[in-house]
Design a protein around this motif. Structure first.
Motif, PDB file in Angstrom:
ATOM      1  N   GLU A   1       0.816  -1.297  -0.028  1.00 56.20           N
ATOM      2  CA  GLU A   1      -0.311   0.061   0.090  1.00 56.20           C
ATOM      3  C   GLU A   1       0.897   1.136  -0.272  1.00 56.20           C
ATOM      4  O   GLU A   1       0.507   2.269  -0.617  1.00 56.20           O
ATOM      5  CB  GLU A   1      -0.918   0.043   1.159  1.00 56.20           C
ATOM      6  CG  GLU A   1      -1.882   1.044   1.287  1.00 56.20           C
ATOM      7  CD  GLU A   1      -2.727   1.292   0.202  1.00 56.20           C
ATOM      8  OE1 GLU A   1      -3.342   0.284  -0.591  1.00 56.20           O
ATOM      9  OE2 GLU A   1      -3.330   2.448  -0.101  1.00 56.20           O
TER      10      GLU A   1
ATOM     11  N   LYS B   1       1.881   1.658  -3.413  1.00 56.27           N
ATOM     12  CA  LYS B   1       0.873   2.359  -4.242  1.00 56.27           C
ATOM     13  C   LYS B   1       0.767   3.845  -4.006  1.00 56.27           C
ATOM     14  O   LYS B   1       0.508   4.657  -5.035  1.00 56.27           O
ATOM     15  CB  LYS B   1      -0.277   1.641  -4.017  1.00 56.27           C
ATOM     16  CG  LYS B   1      -0.457   0.234  -4.678  1.00 56.27           C
ATOM     17  CD  LYS B   1      -1.944  -0.473  -4.660  1.00 56.27           C
ATOM     18  CE  LYS B   1      -2.126  -1.738  -4.727  1.00 56.27           C
ATOM     19  NZ  LYS B   1      -2.919  -2.351  -4.145  1.00 56.27           N
TER      20      LYS B   1
ATOM     21  N   ARG C   1       0.962   7.268  -6.459  1.00 57.95           N
ATOM     22  CA  ARG C   1      -0.121   7.888  -6.573  1.00 57.95           C
ATOM     23  C   ARG C   1       0.160   9.385  -6.018  1.00 57.95           C
ATOM     24  O   ARG C   1      -0.584  10.299  -6.195  1.00 57.95           O
ATOM     25  CB  ARG C   1      -1.500   7.342  -5.711  1.00 57.95           C
ATOM     26  CG  ARG C   1      -2.012   6.232  -6.524  1.00 57.95           C
ATOM     27  CD  ARG C   1      -3.457   6.224  -6.194  1.00 57.95           C
ATOM     28  NE  ARG C   1      -3.769   6.318  -4.833  1.00 57.95           N
ATOM     29  CZ  ARG C   1      -3.956   5.177  -4.143  1.00 57.95           C
ATOM     30  NH1 ARG C   1      -3.730   4.080  -4.687  1.00 57.95           N
ATOM     31  NH2 ARG C   1      -4.249   5.391  -2.583  1.00 57.95           N
TER      32      ARG C   1
ATOM     33  N   LYS D   1      -8.745  -3.095  -0.315  1.00 56.82           N
ATOM     34  CA  LYS D   1      -8.029  -1.828  -0.451  1.00 56.82           C
ATOM     35  C   LYS D   1      -7.862  -0.883   0.929  1.00 56.82           C
ATOM     36  O   LYS D   1      -6.789  -0.602   1.469  1.00 56.82           O
ATOM     37  CB  LYS D   1      -8.517  -0.970  -1.607  1.00 56.82           C
ATOM     38  CG  LYS D   1      -8.216  -1.479  -2.848  1.00 56.82           C
ATOM     39  CD  LYS D   1      -8.829  -0.512  -3.924  1.00 56.82           C
ATOM     40  CE  LYS D   1      -8.582  -1.331  -5.244  1.00 56.82           C
ATOM     41  NZ  LYS D   1      -9.709  -0.949  -6.039  1.00 56.82           N
TER      42      LYS D   1
END
Ligand code: KG4
Ligand code: ZN
Length: 365
Positions: free
Chosen positions: A188, A191, A195, A262
């Motif tokens: 995470e 990710k 982003r 998620k």
């Protein structure tokens, strides 16, 4: 293990490396189940000993070793007793000294160990600081000189490893949860950095909450968990509030069934960030106060990748930093051997009477 030398220049050679893991047996219970642990110890100890002696080519000798080191605490007393009783029997049979070892001193000294071959205890600069983080302990230990320990801070409730395990269970992950939370959080974190989400987003130390839509892909969602005792004036820790905060966060979101993968990963990430931030912050304060020259990090949680990275940043170039190998981060007998031998020579080869060695569940450094 073979050992020679004195004080802080002792050298060691690993002669055998065998492990009997009980993790699979404890998975259905979500943690170590004491009665089972004892039963498994009784079954596994003789097997591990036999395998090790064969590997070390010592099995045909009448007196295969010169001394035995055994853990007598802290930990679960029934399991500790199993090891102590067997060590006493062997010490009597082989007529060798029995050295009692504190499990936490083992973790502390594990940073010097290697899984294979030979290794030496290097010279380190003092004062040193040990951060010991395991399933049962969270301690900051000041070491002003070789093998002289003072606990300057510790958890007032749950240990950090225990919090990792309990939060993992809340998220439906299997025991032991530490490595699993860490894996989820790591993915995470990557990710989010792709982003461009800042780790510092969201207020710190506030009540737990999930803001915005519960789909983290949608803009505006963030999970915030508290950092208990972050600003307390001492070096202590507290992890039970953080664990409970995750519990309420999941409840507020309608239970685990309502949470998608998620969101689970986001919770794991925020939990890891909060848990590690407390460790780093108190370590930083202790470094400043005691003018620390070397940091030693040991115990199961020291395997955590994020903790390792943050510690490296904290230590920078001026402060020495030592971690155990990944295998020696979690419980192992090599660290007990190192601590046993170093105590043996420190005490001029004097050992207590075997009958006086007793399992001590709450033993302190
Ligand atoms: O030192 P250890 O093997 O046993 C005790 O003396 O307690 O530590 C076990 C603890 C468990 O709570 C486990 O979840 C945690 O260490 N642990 C980790 C990681 N690997 C093991 N916690 C966070 N991240 C990891 N990678
Ligand atoms: Zn341990």
């Amino acid at each position: 293990m073979a050992a020679t030398g004195s004080n802080d220049n002792a050298s060691f050679k690993v002669l055998a490396d065998t492990v009997a893991s009980q993790i699979d047996i404890h998975i259905p219970y979500g943690g170590v189940y004491p009665a089972l642990a004892k039963r498994e110890h009784l079954k596994n100890l003789p097997l591990v000993l036999e395998k090790s002696l064969i590997q070390a080519k010592l099995h045909k000798k009448k007196k295969p070793v010169d001394a035995i080191a055994v853990t007598y605490g802290p930990g679960l007393e029934p399991a500790l007793w199993t090891g102590i009783v067997m060590a006493k029997e062997l010490a009597e049979k082989w007529k060798v000294p029995l050295i009692p070892v504190n499990h936490m001193e083992g973790h502390l000294l594990s940073v010097f160990g290697k899984n294979h071959g030979t290794f030496k205890i290097p010279k380190i600069k003092f004062p040193a600081l040990a951060l010991l983080v395991s399933g049962g302990h969270t301690e900051l230990v000041l070491i002003k000189k070789w093998m002289d320990y003072k606990i300057i801070g510790e958890t007032l409730d749950d240990a950090v490893g225990e919090a990792f395990d309990k939060v993992a269970r809340m998220l439906g992950l299997t025991y032991p949860g530490g490595p699993q939370i860490s894996r989820l959080a790591e993915q995470e974190r990557e990710k989010q950095s792709l982003r461009g989400v800042s780790q510092a987003d969201g207020p710190r130390g506030s009540a737990p909450r999930a803001r915005g839509d519960s789909d983290p892909e949608k803009i505006g969602f963030s999970v915030t968990l508290p950092r208990p005792m972050l600003h307390s004036k001492n070096f202590d820790f507290s992890y039970s509030g953080l664990k409970t905060a995750v519990l309420y966060l999941i409840k507020d979101m309608g239970g685990l069934e309502k949470i998608n993968e998620k969101t689970k990963a986001q919770i794991a990430l925020e939990f890891e960030n909060a848990a590690i931030e407390c460790l780093i912050h108190k370590t930083r304060k202790a470094i400043e106060k005691y003018k620390i020259e070397t940091i030693l990090v040991g115990g199961g949680v020291s395997a955590n990748k994020y903790l390792r990275g943050e510690m490296k940043k904290l230590a920078g170039k001026k402060i020495g930093l030592m971690f155990p190998t990944k295998e020696l981060s979690t419980d192992n007998s090599l660290m007990i051997g190192i601590a046993g031998y170093l105590n043996f020579i420190k005490n001029k080869r004097k050992v207590p009477r075997p009958t006086s060695i007793k399992a001590t569940g709450n033993l302190r450094l």
